[in-house]
Design an enzyme around this catalytic site. Structure first.
Site, PDB file in Angstrom:
ATOM      1  N   SER A 112       8.237  26.997 -40.589  1.00 12.26           N
ATOM      2  CA  SER A 112       6.876  27.406 -40.948  1.00 12.26           C
ATOM      3  C   SER A 112       6.037  27.457 -39.689  1.00 12.26           C
ATOM      4  O   SER A 112       6.252  26.667 -38.751  1.00 12.26           O
ATOM      5  CB  SER A 112       6.251  26.414 -41.928  1.00 12.26           C
ATOM      6  OG  SER A 112       4.876  26.704 -42.124  1.00 12.26           O
TER       7      SER A 112
ATOM      8  N   TYR B 127       4.036  18.126 -44.726  1.00 13.55           N
ATOM      9  CA  TYR B 127       4.852  19.340 -44.692  1.00 13.55           C
ATOM     10  C   TYR B 127       4.995  19.851 -43.266  1.00 13.55           C
ATOM     11  O   TYR B 127       6.098  20.191 -42.814  1.00 13.55           O
ATOM     12  CB  TYR B 127       4.210  20.399 -45.581  1.00 13.55           C
ATOM     13  CG  TYR B 127       4.872  21.754 -45.535  1.00 13.55           C
ATOM     14  CD1 TYR B 127       6.089  21.970 -46.174  1.00 13.55           C
ATOM     15  CD2 TYR B 127       4.280  22.826 -44.870  1.00 13.55           C
ATOM     16  CE1 TYR B 127       6.702  23.223 -46.148  1.00 13.55           C
ATOM     17  CE2 TYR B 127       4.871  24.072 -44.842  1.00 13.55           C
ATOM     18  CZ  TYR B 127       6.089  24.264 -45.478  1.00 13.55           C
ATOM     19  OH  TYR B 127       6.687  25.503 -45.444  1.00 13.55           O
TER      20      TYR B 127
END
Length: 262
Positions: free
Chosen positions: A157, A171
């Site tokens: 990501s 995350y």
């Protein structure tokens, strides 16, 4: 190939390429969203594809059916990536069914958006076990069967490098770990001609992160293009690094984020 035939052919509404003919790919979490798009794209480029899914057998079957109807070969294997035994068995099943393994796409992952102070231990453990431990276990199992000159592709990501969105602290930390795992592993398996790369999406329109609603507003605002990306745009980059001509790209963190990290 017949004389005068272009290396890609049109089948239905999609352009079918042969760049991955005779290759076998495994895509974890391939029943929906980015994973499903990747599986379909690799199949369209000629690869035989196995996908794993955690719970939704109907969604997984739909992906397999779409690939088969387009002339490709695919199978779905139930395996929750938080279970080391399940994901290891899934790799073995894929190799047994398709005969070998050339491409691994570590796509299975999740986020639980909320302020870190409010995040429970159970939620932390779930994100860590899926996003980090699951990637480790799947990759280790795959390397035992992967052919030389194979491809290992992480779906990280953009927040693994730079996080501008509140509520993604845990995350982002797991995706930062994936980034460093990619760089480190590339040096260990380079002698086999295996490349390891990390594709880092930004805001992508999926059922887990739809391009609408309050949480989407700040993500869209920090992109240079002022829009969410599509799953097909991510799949296109994955397909590129999976190809033989990308053999000199390894240990790279490749963002497809609309300029979020620009």
């Amino acid at each position: 190939m017949r004389s005068g035939t272009h290396p890609s052919i049109k089948k239905g509404k999609k352009t079918m390429s042969h760049s991955l003919t005779d290759k076998v790919a495994l895509v974890t979490g391939g029943s929906r969203g980015i994973g499903a798009a990747i599986a379909k794209r690799l199949a369209a480029d000629g690869a035989s594809v196995a996908i794993t899914y955690a719970k939704d057998s109907n969604a997984a079957s739909a992906v397999v059916k779409e690939i088969e109807e387009a002339g490709g070969k695919a199978l779905a294997i139930q395996a929750d990536a938080v279970s080391p035994k399940a994901i290891t068995a899934a790799v073995e099943k894929a190799v047994a069914a398709l005969g070998k393994l050339d491409i691994l796409v570590n796509n299975a992952g999740t986020a639980i958006p909320k302020p870190f102070e409010e995040t429970t231990l159970e939620e932390m453990e779930h994100v860590i076990n899926l996003n980090i431990r699951g990637v480790f276990v799947t990759t280790q199992a795959a390397l035992k069967s992967m052919n030389n000159k194979g491809r290992i592709i992480m779906i990280g990501s953009c927040v693994g490098e730079r996080n501008l969105t509140p509520g993604l602290a845990a995350y982002a930390a797991t995706k930062g770990a994936v980034k460093m795992f990619t760089q480190s592993l590339s040096r260990e398996v380079g002698g086999r001609g295996i490349t390891v790369n990390n594709v880092q999406p930004g805001p992508i329109d999926t059922d887990l992160n739809p391009a609408a609603g309050d949480w989407a507003t700040p993500q869209k605002a920090v992109t240079a293009l002022n829009r969410y990306g599509t799953v097909d745009e991510v799949a296109a980059l994955v397909a590129f690094v999976a190809r033989p001509e990308s053999s000199y790209i390894t240990g790279a963190n490749l963002t497809v984020d609309g300029g979020t990290n620009a």
